[in-house]
Design an enzyme around this catalytic site. Structure first.
Site, PDB file in Angstrom:
ATOM      1  CG  HIS A   1      -0.527   0.243   2.505  1.00  0.00           C
ATOM      2  ND1 HIS A   1      -0.150  -0.767   3.361  1.00  0.00           N
ATOM      3  CD2 HIS A   1      -0.330   1.391   3.193  1.00  0.00           C
ATOM      4  CE1 HIS A   1       0.244  -0.244   4.506  1.00  0.00           C
ATOM      5  NE2 HIS A   1       0.145   1.059   4.439  1.00  0.00           N
TER       6      HIS A   1
ATOM      7  CG  ASP B   1       0.395  -4.157   2.748  1.00  0.00           C
ATOM      8  OD1 ASP B   1       0.935  -3.637   1.759  1.00  0.00           O
ATOM      9  OD2 ASP B   1      -0.382  -3.546   3.502  1.00  0.00           O
TER      10      ASP B   1
ATOM     11  CB  SER C   1       2.932   1.458   6.363  1.00  0.00           C
ATOM     12  OG  SER C   1       1.658   1.167   6.825  1.00  0.00           O
TER      13      SER C   1
HETATM   14  N1  ARG Z   1      -4.419   0.473   7.621  1.00  0.00           N
HETATM   15  C1  ARG Z   1      -3.159   0.453   6.959  1.00  0.00           C
HETATM   16  C2  ARG Z   1      -2.546   1.866   7.026  1.00  0.00           C
HETATM   17  O1  ARG Z   1      -2.992   2.679   7.753  1.00  0.00           O
HETATM   18  C3  ARG Z   1      -3.259  -0.069   5.573  1.00  0.00           C
HETATM   19  C4  ARG Z   1      -3.992   0.799   4.609  1.00  0.00           C
HETATM   20  C5  ARG Z   1      -4.017   0.324   3.200  1.00  0.00           C
HETATM   21  N2  ARG Z   1      -4.925  -0.787   2.964  1.00  0.00           N
HETATM   22  C6  ARG Z   1      -6.255  -0.647   2.677  1.00  0.00           C
HETATM   23  N3  ARG Z   1      -6.959  -1.739   2.510  1.00  0.00           N
HETATM   24  N4  ARG Z   1      -6.818   0.505   2.583  1.00  0.00           N
HETATM   25  O2  ARG Z   1      -1.875   2.381   6.174  1.00  0.00           O
HETATM   26  N1  GLU Z   2      -0.968   1.135   7.639  1.00  0.00           N
HETATM   27  C1  GLU Z   2      -0.338   2.155   8.423  1.00  0.00           C
HETATM   28  C2  GLU Z   2       0.668   2.982   7.648  1.00  0.00           C
HETATM   29  O1  GLU Z   2       0.489   3.250   6.500  1.00  0.00           O
HETATM   30  C3  GLU Z   2       0.232   1.526   9.623  1.00  0.00           C
HETATM   31  C4  GLU Z   2      -0.876   1.195  10.490  1.00  0.00           C
HETATM   32  C5  GLU Z   2      -0.927   2.091  11.668  1.00  0.00           C
HETATM   33  O2  GLU Z   2      -1.462   3.197  11.594  1.00  0.00           O
HETATM   34  O3  GLU Z   2      -0.409   1.599  12.660  1.00  0.00           O
HETATM   35  O4  GLU Z   2       1.610   3.512   8.170  1.00  0.00           O
END
Ligand code: ARG
Ligand code: GLU
Length: 714
Positions: A90, A226, A648
């Site tokens: 991502h 990921d 991330s």
């Molecule tokens: N929650 C993760 C972050 O904050 C992954 C986000 C990307 N994935 C998604 N399915 N939107 O970045």
């Molecule tokens: N998916 C998040 C990022 O892009 C990490 C998840 C979080 O917020 O801990 O950094």
């Protein structure tokens, strides 16, 4: 007996599940290293961060947009002597999108450069290495006194910061940046080397890299692969340089060895990277505002937009490609904040904060000096916060409504540039570049549908004083009225827009500003600045109260080890691989396997589809050397490391500093950790590095990449 068992259990829990709260500074690990060793670490503080020897930090990178070089949107690590970098899928998605088209849909099909010359430039994306970090509080606070006005204090600090940054950047050829820590009480300088030539090497298809999509985002158990691979290029002298065909793979000061052995519950885990923002030291009333005012605005307003976008994506493949990344970023905060709100409520964070404030009150009350310094602090802070909260709510409504309408947002940015003092030529170039970006992934119908709904919500929620007058006169027809403005605008027709701005001169500006959407946007921008100006004034005051409130907490709880809030600087966190109880009677184990992918696929949910080739490998089974002793193929795991957005792609290390996984998310129940970490329910989610190796090797057949890596097997 029962009591004995309970207290033994208490000791057991205390001994095994350490409260791994904290994002620590790499150059100040002395106060942590004892605890880290007790928990299982085999390294010294110098092995992690050193300016004298090669160390783990030399293999950790931050990802930046080159126009915002100190805002690390993701983290990553170097895994070969030829500058190969691994981060999250991502994090690289936007680069993959830039190179995708209906004919070459790398988002859907994945991308693998089978030779170096196939690697694709990641425009505008850079990676940085932290060269060193130091405490410069003394230099930055030079001349600052407690009696000077906040305005004067800030001016002096800012000027000290610019001077120091410039002096160090000039003398080293590196990029120095000073950040405030502990709510503006201390200042540390980070010195970075930033590499501009970064290329996409490999990315799995979306159905692996984003398996589970938004359905599973923020959720454990998770089965997402990921990860994405990039490579850093440098000039022939191994120095950072702009993109050039003549550049060669960069030899970093260190690269990580990969531990492909089986993991176990309780294993030590170390994690490094660039966490973006946390707010761990707020008073109770600010947490209350987050829980009951700010989070609900984002959750309510984005919920409907996401529904609309997803409907259009399902109906049209072109819209799907264009809006995949946009929908994901809207949904990401939307879902996270729901989890944050629930966690804050379920763990009674407001009450806990109030209890701490009572303790501080008692501590102040027994001493006249303390009374003079802090006696009225919290009351005054609360009063000012009420003012700030009102404006912040109003601002959030405008942000979430009008600036989440893509065309209005663009229009507002263009207006700001045209009003600025740069030359016509600069204005033209800037706007044309924006237009190119904008139309590359824009769908007018979707934008109109989303905007109509947002305007409707705004009408219900905003104060009358913040409803632009043209909308007040059309009243309940406001949503359709605004959508019609979008359709009528010259921005609705890319050819017209390009022509208008290609021929832009100060003389044609009037014509552009007479466009109905430009006129309407002018009204919105005026409403916005009427809110923002007093909000910023109030924010300066609340920031100053927060600075002093932070001081108070550190003085009152002098035995507690305080870590500074995340601010996009390099941090080290540590913990253990740990299962958890998300809710009554439910236990989540710490590992997922490939079998889980296919259990989910059977559920016939939109986000749960996996490539046939993966199914064949699973059924064969053909996992190569990457599976567990029992023959299962590992996918994800959770640890107690304290992380946030920006982490991330952060490497997760074993006790010896070898790479075992990549951080990519947190569990939904624990997203409150940005405000308060709770060891019971806060877990970060990692991708098992063995799953990445399996996908690269067995799924993609990119053996040349495996050959570059140093893998430690059983
Ligand atoms: N929650 C993760 C972050 O904050 C992954 C986000 C990307 N994935 C998604 N399915 N939107 O970045
Ligand atoms: N998916 C998040 C990022 O892009 C990490 C998840 C979080 O917020 O801990 O950094």
């Amino acid at each position: 007996m029962k009591r004995l068992i309970v207290s033994l259990l208490g000791i057991f829990v205390a001994l095994t599940i350490r409260a791994n709260e904290g994002m620590w500074l790499p150059f100040l690990l002395e106060s942590n290293i004892g605890e880290m060793s007790e928990m299982g670490l085999h390294l010294t503080a110098e092995d992690i961060y050193s300016i004298n020897q090669s160390c783990l930090k030399d293999a950790v990178v931050g990802f930046v947009d080159l126009d915002k070089p100190f805002l690390h949107f993701c983290s990553g690590s170097v895994i070969s002597a030829q500058g190969l970098v691994i981060t999250n899928h991502h994090c690289g998605l936007d680069v993959v999108r830039q190179h995708s088209s209906l004919q070459n849909d790398y988002i859907a099909d994945g991308f693998w450069a089978m030779q170096m010359s196939d690697e694709l430039s990641a425009n505008n994306v850079g990676v940085c290495f932290l060269r060193w970090m130091e405490d410069v509080t003394g230099k930055i606070l030079q001349g600052v006194s407690d009696t000077m006005s906040v305005k004067r204090r800030n001016e002096l600090i800012n000027s000290n910061i610019s001077q120091l940054e410039k002096a160090v950047s000039d003398s080293t050829g590196l990029k120095a940046h000073v950040d405030a820590f502990y709510c503006d009480n201390e200042y540390y300088m980070s010195v970075y080397e930033i590499f501009e030539d970064v290329r996409l090497v490999g990315a799995p298809p979306m159905s692996i890299g984003n398996f589970g999509g938004d359905t599973d985002n923020w959720v454990w158990p998770r089965h997402t692969g990921d990860f994405t691979l990039f490579r850093i290029y440098a000039d022939s002298a191994n120095h950072a340089a702009p993109y050039s065909e003549n550049n060669v793979p960069y030899k970093a000061d260190n690269h990580l060895k990969i531990n492909a052995k089986e993991k176990h519950e309780g294993d030590f885990a170390l994690l490094m990277g660039y966490p973006g923002t946390t707010n761990e030291y707020l008073p109770s009333f600010a947490v209350e505002a987050i829980q009951d005012v700010y989070d609900p605005i984002v959750v309510d307003m984005r919920g409907k937009s996401i529904e609309i976008i997803r409907k259009n994506m399902r109906a049209n493949q072109q819209v799907k490609i264009k809006y995949t990344s946009k929908a994901a970023s809207l949904a990401n905060a939307w879902k996270k904040l729901q989890g944050e709100r629930n966690g804050l409520k379920n763990k009674h964070v407001i009450d806990k904060k109030r209890a701490l404030e009572r303790q501080m009150g008692d501590w102040i009350a027994v001493d006249t000096l303390r009374k003079a310094k802090y006696g009225s602090l919290l009351d005054n802070y609360a009063k000012e916060y009420a003012v700030y909260k009102k404006y912040r709510r109003a601002k959030m409504l405008v942000d979430e409504t009008f600036y989440n309408s893509e065309m209005i947002d663009l229009c507002s940015d263009i207006r700001a540039v045209l009003k600025g003092s740069s030359s016509d030529e600069e204005k033209r170039a800037k706007v044309l570049a924006w237009l190119r970006d904008f139309y590359a992934d824009y769908d007018l119908t979707t934008d109109c549908d989303v905007t109509e709904n947002l305007v409707d919500e705004y009408f219900v929620n905003a104060d009358k004083a913040h409803v632009p007058s043209s909308l007040q006169s059309v009243k309940e027809n406001a949503p359709e009225y605004v959508a019609a403005l979008l359709k009528k605008s010259l921005l609705a027709d890319s050819a017209k827009a390009f022509t208008a701005f290609r021929n832009y001169t100060e003389k044609t500006r009037k014509k552009i500003e007479n466009d109905p959407l430009f006129k309407f946007t002018a009204e919105i921008d005026a409403v916005y600045s009427n809110i923002k100006t007093p909000m910023q004034k109030s924010l300066k005051k609340t920031d100053e109260f927060q600075r002093r409130f932070m001081q108070l907490q550190r003085e009152c709880f002098a035995d507690k080890r305080f870590f500074p809030d995340a601010n996009s600087t390099f941090r080290v966190t540590y913990g253990q691989i740990r299962s958890f109880h998300p809710s009554d009677a439910v236990v989540y184990s710490a590992f997922t396997t490939l079998g889980g992918v296919f259990e989910k696929c059977d559920m016939d949910v939109y986000d749960y589809t996996a490539p046939d080739r993966l199914k064949q490998l699973f059924e064969a089974p053909d996992f190569g050397p990457y599976c567990n002793a029992d023959g299962t193929m590992p996918v994800g795991f959770i640890t107690t490391c304290h992380t946030t957005g920006g982490n991330s792609g952060s490497p997760i290390f074993d006790a010896d500093g070898n790479l075992i996984g990549l951080n990519f998310d947190r569990v939904w129940e624990g997203t409150m950790s940005d405000i308060q970490f709770d060891a019971d329910i806060c877990r970060n989610i990692g991708l098992d590095i063995r799953y990445a190796l399996f996908i690269i090797d067995k799924f993609a057949g990119a053996q040349r990449l495996i050959d570059e890596m140093e893998i430690i097997g059983d």
